[in-house]
Design a protein around this motif. Structure first.
Motif, PDB file in Angstrom:
ATOM      1  N   VAL A 108       0.925  -1.218  -0.050  1.00  0.00           N
ATOM      2  CA  VAL A 108       0.011   0.029  -0.072  1.00  0.00           C
ATOM      3  C   VAL A 108       0.762   1.148   0.073  1.00  0.00           C
ATOM      4  CG1 VAL A 108      -1.668   1.352   1.566  1.00  0.00           C
ATOM      5  CG2 VAL A 108      -2.168  -1.123   1.059  1.00  0.00           C
ATOM      6  N   GLU A 109       1.838   1.272   0.966  1.00  0.00           N
ATOM      7  CA  GLU A 109       2.620   2.325   0.888  1.00  0.00           C
ATOM      8  C   GLU A 109       3.490   2.723  -0.422  1.00  0.00           C
ATOM      9  OE1 GLU A 109       6.056   4.416   3.663  1.00  0.00           O
ATOM     10  OE2 GLU A 109       5.493   2.247   4.066  1.00  0.00           O
ATOM     11  N   LYS A 110       3.903   1.557  -1.239  1.00  0.00           N
ATOM     12  CA  LYS A 110       4.450   1.685  -2.513  1.00  0.00           C
ATOM     13  C   LYS A 110       3.680   2.252  -3.481  1.00  0.00           C
ATOM     14  CE  LYS A 110       7.216  -0.953  -5.735  1.00  0.00           C
ATOM     15  NZ  LYS A 110       7.663  -2.428  -6.119  1.00  0.00           N
ATOM     16  N   PHE A 111       2.467   1.746  -3.374  1.00  0.00           N
ATOM     17  CA  PHE A 111       1.203   2.096  -4.426  1.00  0.00           C
ATOM     18  C   PHE A 111       0.815   3.858  -4.168  1.00  0.00           C
ATOM     19  CE2 PHE A 111      -2.943   2.341  -5.834  1.00  0.00           C
ATOM     20  CZ  PHE A 111      -2.711   1.754  -7.323  1.00  0.00           C
ATOM     21  N   ARG A 139       1.841   7.395  -6.559  1.00  0.00           N
ATOM     22  CA  ARG A 139       0.987   8.335  -7.195  1.00  0.00           C
ATOM     23  C   ARG A 139       1.173   9.620  -6.535  1.00  0.00           C
ATOM     24  NH1 ARG A 139      -3.881   6.186  -8.185  1.00  0.00           N
ATOM     25  NH2 ARG A 139      -5.214   7.861  -7.327  1.00  0.00           N
ATOM     26  N   ASP A 140       2.226   9.998  -5.864  1.00  0.00           N
ATOM     27  CA  ASP A 140       2.449  11.209  -5.062  1.00  0.00           C
ATOM     28  C   ASP A 140       1.548  11.436  -3.862  1.00  0.00           C
ATOM     29  OD1 ASP A 140       4.795  11.877  -6.462  1.00  0.00           O
ATOM     30  OD2 ASP A 140       3.502  13.207  -7.746  1.00  0.00           O
ATOM     31  N   TYR A 141       0.998   9.974  -3.541  1.00  0.00           N
ATOM     32  CA  TYR A 141      -0.165  10.113  -2.271  1.00  0.00           C
ATOM     33  C   TYR A 141      -1.314  10.610  -2.556  1.00  0.00           C
ATOM     34  CZ  TYR A 141       3.537   8.613   0.575  1.00  0.00           C
ATOM     35  OH  TYR A 141       4.546   7.695   1.335  1.00  0.00           O
ATOM     36  N   VAL A 146      -3.279  -6.686  -6.357  1.00  0.00           N
ATOM     37  CA  VAL A 146      -4.713  -6.487  -6.266  1.00  0.00           C
ATOM     38  C   VAL A 146      -4.905  -5.123  -6.271  1.00  0.00           C
ATOM     39  CG1 VAL A 146      -6.547  -6.524  -4.597  1.00  0.00           C
ATOM     40  CG2 VAL A 146      -4.893  -8.544  -4.577  1.00  0.00           C
ATOM     41  N   LEU A 147      -4.227  -4.185  -5.823  1.00  0.00           N
ATOM     42  CA  LEU A 147      -4.174  -2.756  -6.090  1.00  0.00           C
ATOM     43  C   LEU A 147      -4.328  -2.456  -7.497  1.00  0.00           C
ATOM     44  CD1 LEU A 147      -1.851  -1.723  -3.081  1.00  0.00           C
ATOM     45  CD2 LEU A 147      -4.460  -1.003  -3.226  1.00  0.00           C
ATOM     46  N   ALA A 148      -3.262  -2.736  -8.288  1.00  0.00           N
ATOM     47  CA  ALA A 148      -2.972  -2.553  -9.670  1.00  0.00           C
ATOM     48  C   ALA A 148      -4.481  -3.071 -10.588  1.00  0.00           C
ATOM     49  CB  ALA A 148      -1.938  -3.121 -10.118  1.00  0.00           C
TER      50      ALA A 148
END
Length: 697
Positions: free
Chosen positions: A152-155, A159-161, A254-256
């Motif tokens: 999650v942190e990497k994701f 995207r610049d949070y 899953v996120l992607a």
């Protein structure tokens, strides 16, 4: 920026040429002020029109080469301040030549590098800043699994949070799809209460609340994907005789996958089992609940609602009643058809809430509080519904691909409570037969997925340690001749361990054919001389292995799948019967899936139920109701029990074979004795043992 950096180079070169540079004048300070300082925002670089030309400055005739003795452009760009070339306010500064990229981007010493411009839209930047802070300080509050937290942190960093689920405070299409899927989790045999959906509408005006809602929806989405794919409990919680391959989710995938899909709801639904029998059970679950294809009614969280009767004879009843937009849904949920759209929490609604509270063992206050809302949103339960749900849960444990692609996705599936075995290929049933399975308790047939590697015709029965130490050795104390009468051979190793075997033959406990899929539970499928048991409806009589009613047909079916050109028939298999072991090895192993389906849909589309012979359903229902399986991370080890060697000598009348075996490394271990080596070179048989022929293709 390039022009400004070059200007610095020329200015510094001129300054070095003077031994005692004068203090800057007001005009020169004005020039300094005209050069914009770097900011995070997208500020356009200065152009030549921003500066007046200096007719006195010396410029190298070769723009690509600095004058001799001048400072290098990279050094110049790092200068802490601009030195003027003259203190004559009447003189102007000439536009310098274009600087190289290295000159333009070099940071000044003692200062932070210039940050790249953010790609986050201005409307989302406050939320992004809060997400950055929350991931740095509160990430473990939302993501307690290390792998998910890192993903999650990497994701978010990538995207610049920027928020995942909103743009300018409004829900994205992906968010709407995910929320829809989570609210319909009951249709998948899951509990929507396990995947709470934050109130984005209430959070829209506050960056802090929007950031928290974003993280909570991400958390719920990952929880759903994980439990849809692997189950709400680990199989090791249910029994020590279950072992299936692990298939956890990849949170980054899953996120992607979900955020990038055209249909986020369908993408998230894709983590449920793809098996046909699972999908048929899902349809039957909807029928049992009486909801058809519609989604269950979900009552949103909100303030507690309480009915208060009007005080005084003349006080209007309506004035004492609370109102809430959730009440129409509550009326529909509780079956109140009168005034279906009325938002007042009146006496009838309060009475219906009180009755519901009594039915779920809550204090019957008639107040719609948080606990009551959660209970209302928990799917309806009864015995058949619970049975279907736990069977759907067990489908999540099985491999996603049950068969072997090289042989038309062929596989064997055995259903213990139904006492049937089926051979499947290309999605269709090829053959089926009755089986006898293990007795309830210590001898229950384990649940597993392994691969069948070969068949043994005329097998030797190597008695498992559990039977030796728990049954045969105690029997020898009562009757030292019992093994001889059963046609069994006893051998004792140098280390004192006991080995008991039965040579091939018509009376062998394994019959004429053994089907080998080596596994840690030391079970297999085999023929049996006790054919009478197949006539019974309930057939749990073995010590854990599975007895097959028609082994010659079963062998021919499997061999024709793996070696179609050999054209095996049951008659050809029977022609091999004799006193020597024969191994028929498969070029491509066939997956074997031992399952426990107490609820399934038959070929006619009818929902079937079977007796919970091992008590697996009861254990799983208890875990689900008490919510004890949601966050289990530790897997229970599955080891075979240790059997102590017999105390003292064997009875004197026991016949111990003269060819007692050695426990050295050259002798086959028990696993090899049981499964014949599992594809490894067959060890030489001890003297006096029947010879073994190996057929390989």
């Amino acid at each position: 920026m390039a022009i400004a950096a070059t200007f610095l180079a020329v200015s510094t070169t001129s300054a070095l040429a003077q031994s005692d540079p004068p203090r800057p004048s007001a005009a020169e300070l004005a020039i300094d002020a005209a050069i914009p300082l770097p900011e995070p925002a997208n500020v356009p670089p200065p152009t030549a029109s921003d500066f007046k030309p200096d007719t006195t400055a010396t410029v190298s005739p070769n723009p690509g080469k600095a004058p001799e003795g001048a400072t290098k452009p990279a050094d110049t760009a790092a200068a802490p301040s601009i030195e003027p070339t003259t203190n004559d306010p009447g003189k102007t500064i000439a536009a310098p030549p274009t600087a190289s990229p290295a000159t333009a981007t070099a940071p000044e010493p003692g200062k932070d590098p210039v940050k790249a411009a953010s790609n986050v839209p201005a409307a989302d930047q406050p939320v992004a800043e809060r997400l950055r802070d929350m991931m740095a300080t509160k990430a473990t509050r939302y993501f307690d699994r290390k792998t998910e937290r890192a993903a999650v942190e990497k994701f978010y960093t990538g995207r610049d949070y920027a928020p995942i689920w909103t743009q300018g405070g409004n829900l994205t299409a992906a968010a709407k799809g995910v929320i829809s899927r989570l609210k319909e989790a009951a249709a998948d045999g899951l509990n929507p209460a396990d995947y709470p959906v934050p109130d984005f509408a209430a959070a829209a005006s506050a960056p802090d609340a929007l950031a928290e809602a974003d993280l909570k929806l991400t958390e719920s989405m990952l929880d759903y994907a994980r439990q849809a794919q692997s189950g709400r409990m680990h199989w090791s919680q249910v029994s020590a005789d279950i072992q299936y391959p692990e298939h956890p989710i990849d949170p980054s995938e899953v996120l992607a996958n979900v955020t990038g899909a055209k249909d986020a709801s369908a993408a998230l639904d894709g983590y449920n089992p793809p098996h046909k029998l699972y999908k048929l059970l899902k349809a039957k679950l909807a029928e049992l609940r009486g909801v058809g294809d519609g989604a269950p009614i979900i009552i949103e969280d909100g303030e507690a609602l309480k009915y208060t009767a009007a005080r005084g004879k003349n006080a209007p009843e309506a004035d004492a009643q609370m109102s809430d937009p959730r009440v129409p849904k509550l009326r529909a949920k509780l079956g109140i058809t009168e005034n279906a759209d009325d938002i007042r929490y009146d006496a009838k609604v309060a009475a219906a809430v009180r009755k519901f509270q009594e039915s779920v063992d809550l204090k019957p206050t008639g107040v719609l509080d948080d606990r009551t809302v959660k209970a209302l949103n928990t799917p309806k339960r009864d015995k058949q519904i619970d049975t279907v749900i736990v069977n759907m849960e067990r489908w999540r444990w099985l491999p996603r691909d049950l068969g072997a692609p090289a042989i038309g996705d062929a596989y064997v599936i055995l259903n213990i409570p139904d006492y049937t075995l089926k051979v499947m290929q290309r999605g269709a049933q090829v053959w089926t037969t009755r089986v006898v399975t293990g007795k309830p308790g210590q001898h229950a047939t384990p649940l597993l997925s392994e691969t069948m590697k070969f068949i043994t015709v005329n097998p030797t029965w190597n008695v498992p340690p559990s039977i030796i130490y728990n049954e045969y050795l105690p029997a020898l104390q009562q009757d030292p001749t019992v093994l001889d009468r059963m046609g069994l051979r006893l051998e004792r190793a140098r280390d004192g361990s006991i080995h008991i075997s039965q040579p091939p033959g018509e009376a062998n406990a394994l019959g004429r054919v053994r089907f080998n899929f080596p596994n840690k539970f030391l079970v297999y499928q085999h023929d049996t001389p006790d054919k009478n048991l197949f006539a019974r409806d309930e057939r749990a009589f073995s010590h854990g292995c599975m007895r097959v009613q028609y082994p010659d047909q079963y062998a021919a079916v499997l061999l024709n799948i793996t070696m179609p050109n050999e054209r095996y028939t049951p008659e050809r298999i029977r022609s091999m019967y004799g006193s020597s072991e024969i191994d028929l090895k498969f070029p491509t192993p066939i997956p074997v899936n031992i399952t426990y389906q107490t609820a399934f849909v038959d070929d006619a589309g009818k929902l079937q139920f079977r007796k919970d012979v091992y008590g697996r359903d009861g254990t799983m229902i208890s875990i689900l109701k008490n919510n004890r399986g949601k966050d289990l991370e530790n897997v229970v080890a599955h080891a075979q029990p240790n059997y102590s060697r017999p105390k003292g000598p064997l009875p004197s009348a026991v016949n111990v074979s003269d060819n007692s075996f050695s426990s050295g490394s050259s002798s086959p271990n028990f696993f090899e004795r049981l499964f014949g080596g599992g594809g490894q070179p067959t060890p030489p048989a001890p003297v006096g043992r029947p010879s073994r022929r190996v057929f390989t293709r």
